[in-house]
Design an enzyme around this catalytic site. Structure first.
Site: not given
Ligand code: NAP
Length: 289
Positions: A92, A168, A237
């Site tokens: 997102t 989204k 965010k």
């Molecule tokens: P998350 O668990 O916090 O994972 C974030 C990912 O981004 C990790 O792989 C992290 O790497 C990486 N990352 C963060 N900052 C970085 C940087 N500066 N350089 C390189 N890698 C970086 O988040 P998530 O829940 O999987 O969500 C991922 C996306 O999907 C987001 O945009 C979120 O809004 C969207 N989303 C989430 C959900 C939900 O329910 N969780 C549902 C729909 C959509 P590290 O492992 O090294 O920290």
């Protein structure tokens, strides 16, 4: 298919498992290597750089936010990626960044598709995400087998990638508003001695059935905000991105401003890593509880 996957957080890791199960080859990269190693056990090939993931038939990215995407998908990375590669960004991110990336990719002969998803990590693990895709139709056709492996339905909503992102963001704005009002209403009834669980049973059985009120309501009723499935800081965010997208087309979103402040309050109290449902705790604290 030969797929690269970048970003193995809560969502990305679950998606990779289902792509592997469907019989595709997946090269994975993550900033913190231990998360990639965990996927080697289920058949992923761990690569050392994002450039190695940017190869094959397509690369999917599921990074946290705009800043992460900018840090990883640099001009030099695109310069060295094979022409004709499809990059599908499933995170997102802002409407503005989607527009910018579409132009940057096209100028280097790389196809860019935005395909943000709806559904939390448990839905991703079940392979039942709702995928909202926009971009060149022939590119979406080529990656449809991957979407079929991770989602229950793909909605194609336009030829401009940013159209998927705005959809989204609009959906997450509605989700945030629902969780905000749920937290406030639950605090109201609790103030009059009504059990939160009773309240939730009533509203979810009649007026408000469905995963949003049932799922987030359960966490609010149990005051259980960890482990986070969707972190409050990521929710903040998304509301900020919805406000920015609205600003770009001179569209007031007054409720989004209220929810933004509630999420800011959660983060200010050190709860950014807790689940988005922590909005219930924000409402209770405002009521002195
Ligand atoms: P998350 O668990 O916090 O994972 C974030 C990912 O981004 C990790 O792989 C992290 O790497 C990486 N990352 C963060 N900052 C970085 C940087 N500066 N350089 C390189 N890698 C970086 O988040 P998530 O829940 O999987 O969500 C991922 C996306 O999907 C987001 O945009 C979120 O809004 C969207 N989303 C989430 C959900 C939900 O329910 N969780 C549902 C729909 C959509 P590290 O492992 O090294 O920290």
């Amino acid at each position: 298919m030969d797929i690269g996957f970048i970003g193995l957080g809560e969502m990305g890791a679950a998606m990779v498992v289902n792509i592997l199960k469907a019989g595709h080859q997946v090269r994975v990269w993550n900033r913190s290597p231990e998360r990639a190693q965990a996927l080697a056990d289920v058949g992923a090939r761990v690569v050392a750089t994002p450039a190695e993931a940017f190869a094959g038939d397509a690369v999917l990215s599921m990074l946290a936010d705009d800043a992460a995407l900018r840090e990883v998908v640099t001009a030099s990375l695109l310069e060295h990626a094979p022409r004709g590669l499809i990059h599908v960004n499933m995170a997102t991110v802002s409407v503005a960044l989607a527009e910018e990336l579409a132009t940057a990719h096209a100028s280097r002969g790389i196809h860019y598709v935005a395909a943000p998803v709806m559904g939390r990590p448990d839905v991703a693990a079940a392979g039942k995400l709702t995928i909202v895709a926009a971009g060149p139709a022939e590119s979406i056709d080529r990656v449809q087998p991957i979407f079929d492996a991770i989602g229950q339905k793909t909605w194609r909503i336009g030829s401009l990638p940013q159209q998927a992102n705005v959809m989204k963001l609009a959906a997450n704005f509605m989700l945030a508003s629902a969780v905000e009002t749920l937290g406030e209403a639950a605090t109201l009834v609790a103030g009059h001695g009504v059990g939160m669980q009773d309240f939730l049973d009533v509203i979810t059985s009649g007026l408000f059935p469905g995963p949003v009120y049932a799922g987030y309501g359960k966490m609010i009723a149990e005051q259980r905000y960890e482990p986070a499935l969707f972190k409050a800081r990521l929710g903040l965010k998304d509301v900020r991105l919805a406000l920015a997208a609205a600003d770009a087309v001179t569209t007031p979103l007054p409720i989004a401003s209220v929810v933004r402040d509630s999420l800011l309050e959660a983060v200010a109290h050190g709860d950014g890593e807790k689940d988005f449902a922590v909005l219930g705790q924000v409402a209770a604290r405002r009521a002195g509880r």
